[in-house]
Design a protein around this motif. Structure first.
Motif, PDB file in Angstrom:
ATOM      1  N   THR A 162       5.231  -7.383  14.574  1.00 23.72           N
ATOM      2  CA  THR A 162       4.312  -6.671  13.687  1.00 23.72           C
ATOM      3  C   THR A 162       5.029  -5.450  13.137  1.00 23.72           C
ATOM      4  O   THR A 162       5.630  -4.689  13.894  1.00 23.72           O
ATOM      5  CB  THR A 162       3.045  -6.235  14.445  1.00 23.72           C
ATOM      6  OG1 THR A 162       2.422  -7.388  15.017  1.00 23.72           O
ATOM      7  CG2 THR A 162       2.067  -5.545  13.520  1.00 23.72           C
ATOM      8  N   LEU A 163       4.962  -5.270  11.817  1.00 22.30           N
ATOM      9  CA  LEU A 163       5.593  -4.132  11.163  1.00 22.30           C
ATOM     10  C   LEU A 163       4.515  -3.233  10.586  1.00 22.30           C
ATOM     11  O   LEU A 163       3.549  -3.715   9.987  1.00 22.30           O
ATOM     12  CB  LEU A 163       6.517  -4.603  10.032  1.00 22.30           C
ATOM     13  CG  LEU A 163       7.712  -5.424  10.484  1.00 22.30           C
ATOM     14  CD1 LEU A 163       7.385  -6.894  10.457  1.00 22.30           C
ATOM     15  CD2 LEU A 163       8.882  -5.133   9.595  1.00 22.30           C
ATOM     16  N   ARG A 164       4.687  -1.931  10.770  1.00 26.28           N
ATOM     17  CA  ARG A 164       3.752  -0.945  10.234  1.00 26.28           C
ATOM     18  C   ARG A 164       4.546   0.168   9.559  1.00 26.28           C
ATOM     19  O   ARG A 164       5.547   0.626  10.104  1.00 26.28           O
ATOM     20  CB  ARG A 164       2.925  -0.327  11.358  1.00 26.28           C
ATOM     21  CG  ARG A 164       1.999  -1.260  12.040  1.00 26.28           C
ATOM     22  CD  ARG A 164       1.229  -0.541  13.173  1.00 26.28           C
ATOM     23  NE  ARG A 164       0.454  -1.489  13.916  1.00 26.28           N
ATOM     24  CZ  ARG A 164       0.887  -2.166  14.967  1.00 26.28           C
ATOM     25  NH1 ARG A 164       2.108  -1.973  15.405  1.00 26.28           N
ATOM     26  NH2 ARG A 164       0.115  -3.019  15.592  1.00 26.28           N
ATOM     27  N   LEU A 165       4.071   0.600   8.389  1.00 29.26           N
ATOM     28  CA  LEU A 165       4.658   1.744   7.710  1.00 29.26           C
ATOM     29  C   LEU A 165       3.653   2.883   7.816  1.00 29.26           C
ATOM     30  O   LEU A 165       2.504   2.741   7.382  1.00 29.26           O
ATOM     31  CB  LEU A 165       4.973   1.407   6.248  1.00 29.26           C
ATOM     32  CG  LEU A 165       5.732   2.470   5.460  1.00 29.26           C
ATOM     33  CD1 LEU A 165       7.088   2.774   6.106  1.00 29.26           C
ATOM     34  CD2 LEU A 165       5.925   2.038   4.021  1.00 29.26           C
ATOM     35  N   LEU A 166       4.081   3.983   8.428  1.00 28.66           N
ATOM     36  CA  LEU A 166       3.207   5.128   8.673  1.00 28.66           C
ATOM     37  C   LEU A 166       3.599   6.288   7.775  1.00 28.66           C
ATOM     38  O   LEU A 166       4.793   6.554   7.579  1.00 28.66           O
ATOM     39  CB  LEU A 166       3.295   5.558  10.139  1.00 28.66           C
ATOM     40  CG  LEU A 166       3.094   4.464  11.182  1.00 28.66           C
ATOM     41  CD1 LEU A 166       3.374   4.998  12.573  1.00 28.66           C
ATOM     42  CD2 LEU A 166       1.703   3.898  11.095  1.00 28.66           C
ATOM     43  N   ASP A 167       2.597   7.000   7.240  1.00 32.60           N
ATOM     44  CA  ASP A 167       2.866   8.164   6.406  1.00 32.60           C
ATOM     45  C   ASP A 167       3.161   9.378   7.287  1.00 32.60           C
ATOM     46  O   ASP A 167       3.083   9.293   8.518  1.00 32.60           O
ATOM     47  CB  ASP A 167       1.721   8.402   5.423  1.00 32.60           C
ATOM     48  CG  ASP A 167       0.427   8.871   6.072  1.00 32.60           C
ATOM     49  OD1 ASP A 167       0.409   9.122   7.290  1.00 32.60           O
ATOM     50  OD2 ASP A 167      -0.573   8.987   5.347  1.00 32.60           O
ATOM     51  N   PRO A 168       3.492  10.539   6.679  1.00 33.12           N
ATOM     52  CA  PRO A 168       3.830  11.718   7.484  1.00 33.12           C
ATOM     53  C   PRO A 168       2.711  12.187   8.418  1.00 33.12           C
ATOM     54  O   PRO A 168       2.975  12.834   9.424  1.00 33.12           O
ATOM     55  CB  PRO A 168       4.146  12.792   6.438  1.00 33.12           C
ATOM     56  CG  PRO A 168       4.567  12.042   5.229  1.00 33.12           C
ATOM     57  CD  PRO A 168       3.762  10.780   5.250  1.00 33.12           C
ATOM     58  N   LYS A 169       1.468  11.843   8.119  1.00 36.76           N
ATOM     59  CA  LYS A 169       0.340  12.241   8.972  1.00 36.76           C
ATOM     60  C   LYS A 169       0.108  11.250  10.108  1.00 36.76           C
ATOM     61  O   LYS A 169      -0.738  11.464  10.954  1.00 36.76           O
ATOM     62  CB  LYS A 169      -0.926  12.365   8.131  1.00 36.76           C
ATOM     63  CG  LYS A 169      -0.835  13.434   7.066  1.00 36.76           C
ATOM     64  CD  LYS A 169      -2.053  13.435   6.189  1.00 36.76           C
ATOM     65  CE  LYS A 169      -1.856  14.403   5.036  1.00 36.76           C
ATOM     66  NZ  LYS A 169      -2.904  14.270   4.024  1.00 36.76           N
ATOM     67  N   GLY A 170       0.822  10.129  10.106  1.00 37.73           N
ATOM     68  CA  GLY A 170       0.676   9.125  11.152  1.00 37.73           C
ATOM     69  C   GLY A 170      -0.289   8.008  10.826  1.00 37.73           C
ATOM     70  O   GLY A 170      -0.539   7.139  11.652  1.00 37.73           O
ATOM     71  N   SER A 171      -0.825   7.984   9.616  1.00 38.39           N
ATOM     72  CA  SER A 171      -1.743   6.929   9.202  1.00 38.39           C
ATOM     73  C   SER A 171      -0.966   5.727   8.695  1.00 38.39           C
ATOM     74  O   SER A 171       0.050   5.874   8.003  1.00 38.39           O
ATOM     75  CB  SER A 171      -2.659   7.421   8.075  1.00 38.39           C
ATOM     76  OG  SER A 171      -3.416   8.521   8.513  1.00 38.39           O
TER      77      SER A 171
END
Length: 121
Positions: free
Chosen positions: A67-76
């Motif tokens: 599973t791949l996830r891309l997270l923004d600087p806030k962790g979302s």
């Protein structure tokens, strides 16, 4: 010499049963994995607003799941994709605020090939 070969085989067997074998670097070269488990994180820095960053590529799964996830600087989570058994194309991109974006790759007994390239605009 035989002792060295036996020791190497023992180390590789131990690695396979604990966290798996990985050959390559996920975001630079095609990576061959055998029984890989755990989570890898790769960070990408954006310096200006509305820049695009992420990864494109493919994953070929013989067994297990990734599973791949891309997270923004806030962790979302801003993008994500799961690869069950088979061959899959991947594209995880985000456009947003300056900061560090994190690509998180979670593997569960994953055996197969992952080929990802960084993409920016």
């Amino acid at each position: 010499m035989r002792l060295l070969v036996v020791a190497l085989a023992l180390v590789l067997t131990l690695m396979y049963f604990t966290f798996g074998l990985r050959f390559g670097y996920v975001t630079l070269t095609p990576t061959y994995m055998f029984g890989a488990s755990g989570t890898n994180r790769y960070t990408y820095q954006i310096y200006e607003p509305n820049q695009t960053v992420g990864v494109e590529g493919s994953c070929t799964v013989r067994s297990g799941e990734v599973t791949l996830r891309l997270l923004d600087p806030k962790g979302s989570q801003v993008a994500g994709q799961s690869c069950p058994k088979g061959s899959w194309g991947l594209k995880l991109v985000a456009t947003g605020d300056p900061g560090r974006y994190t690509l998180e790759i979670e593997m569960k007994k994953f055996s197969g090939v992952m080929d990802l390239k960084e993409t920016r605009k």
